[in-house]
Scaffold this motif. Sequence first.
Motif, PDB file in Angstrom:
ATOM      1  N   TYR A 100       9.514  -3.504   0.875  1.00 25.23           N
ATOM      2  CA  TYR A 100       9.308  -2.713  -0.321  1.00 25.23           C
ATOM      3  C   TYR A 100      10.357  -1.615  -0.412  1.00 25.23           C
ATOM      4  CZ  TYR A 100       7.719   1.415   2.171  1.00 25.23           C
ATOM      5  OH  TYR A 100       7.669   2.515   2.960  1.00 25.23           O
ATOM      6  N   HIS A 116      10.826   1.884  -5.614  1.00 29.00           N
ATOM      7  CA  HIS A 116      10.647   1.432  -6.992  1.00 29.00           C
ATOM      8  C   HIS A 116      10.149  -0.013  -7.067  1.00 29.00           C
ATOM      9  CE1 HIS A 116      12.640   5.016  -8.642  1.00 29.00           C
ATOM     10  NE2 HIS A 116      13.455   4.923  -7.621  1.00 29.00           N
ATOM     11  N   SER A 117       9.869  -0.641  -5.948  1.00 27.66           N
ATOM     12  CA  SER A 117       9.477  -2.049  -5.981  1.00 27.66           C
ATOM     13  C   SER A 117       8.078  -2.221  -6.552  1.00 27.66           C
ATOM     14  CB  SER A 117       9.554  -2.657  -4.578  1.00 27.66           C
ATOM     15  OG  SER A 117       8.646  -2.020  -3.711  1.00 27.66           O
ATOM     16  N   SER A 118       7.855  -3.385  -7.146  1.00 25.14           N
ATOM     17  CA  SER A 118       6.556  -3.683  -7.719  1.00 25.14           C
ATOM     18  C   SER A 118       5.560  -4.033  -6.620  1.00 25.14           C
ATOM     19  CB  SER A 118       6.689  -4.849  -8.702  1.00 25.14           C
ATOM     20  OG  SER A 118       7.546  -4.511  -9.771  1.00 25.14           O
ATOM     21  N   ARG A 137       5.704   2.826  -8.836  1.00 23.89           N
ATOM     22  CA  ARG A 137       5.345   1.456  -8.481  1.00 23.89           C
ATOM     23  C   ARG A 137       4.011   1.118  -9.128  1.00 23.89           C
ATOM     24  NH1 ARG A 137       4.813   0.762  -2.396  1.00 23.89           N
ATOM     25  NH2 ARG A 137       5.169  -1.437  -2.877  1.00 23.89           N
TER      26      ARG A 137
END
Length: 409
Positions: free
Chosen positions: A2, A5-7, A71
């Motif tokens: 991760y 800013h990762s989903s 996120r």
Amino acid sequence: MYSEHSSIVIHEISKLQSPEQLWSPYDWYHDMIVNNPIYYDEKQNVWNVFRYDDVNRVLSDFKLFSSIRKRSVSPIPPVITRVDINSTDPPIQRDIRKLVSSAFTPRSLKEWEPRIRGIAKELIDNMKQMNKPDMISDLAVPFPVTVISDLLGTPRQDLHYIKNWSDILFFPNSEVDVTDQAKRKYRAMSEFNEYLLPIVKEKRQNPEQDIISDLTLAAYEGTQLTDEEVVTFSLGLLAAGNETTTNLLGNMFYTFAYEQKGIYQEILSNRSLISNAIEETLRYRFPITLDRVLTMDSDVLGVPMKKGDVIVIWLGAANNDAEQFPEPNKFDIHRENSNKHLSFGKGPHFCLGAPLARLEAQIALECFIEAFADIVPTETFNPALHLHKGTQNLLTLPVELKIVDKSII
């Protein structure tokens, strides 16, 4: 790995990988509530809460659990306006919400009710002529998207565009290719903006009886909303008035036809149970997840958490917490506290479209009961084989409908 800013991919946390597990997550809910009520997922660096009381606490305390986040489990592309209602907290969020919520007051909905009922009757009359009706494609999908499009003031011939954009923007992240999904979301956002902006400009010059026209006249921070801000609001309303009702109707009619025989006949004989049936559907089969971010270090949930930590809230699990709902895996239209479910959230971010979703479901079921004496299975139907990929949402629901014989009434 991760990044900041990762989903967040829900099914990577739950390990509900097979369609069968997605459709029936109840054993997993029970296991997490009992054995891992506050669960830290190392792979995606998120905390997860499952118990009703904990979920209720997180949703209610916006000062500690903020919606201002980078996120999300279902991110849409960021909008650069003053009015991103889903990614702000009070008092800003409260001021913004006042502008939009007027469309969903009891008075406003009462004014819209004849139009909503007319749409439901038209769709249900069409179903009378069908040899093999499908509750999803013939009612659950077209009904809410037609309603929200009419209320917004967009042309009906464009419904398929609006439905497609809505699906792309508001479905949760897929575990297959998050990057590709993000690109599709940005493209859908851009296409929606390009489509709606000319409509907004026209309605600003020539207002009509619809929500977009009302928004062009509204003011925020002492000035009128810009055209781009009206587009942003309209996008939020599209989310509030579309997918929720589709899933609610699909899940309710699935239960009537395939899961609990006799419930529909009971409602036919006692229509005061309609509201109970809607609330119990929202409680029993509505697998929603939300997310928040901690604003300070805290151990309020019983474990030490740090400022900036992401909290994933499992509303579907909370709605099946036996401490709050005895025998939670039983669909019971006589349950006295079904309306205590958390499917629409809680607190300042309570779903803006909840009153509309409830009204649509009420009207749809009332009109359906007037038209059909029974709803029964057509063949062996495995719902797990008919889900939107990576979701718990039905793509199809074939049924056999027995038309009410008016001659014997």
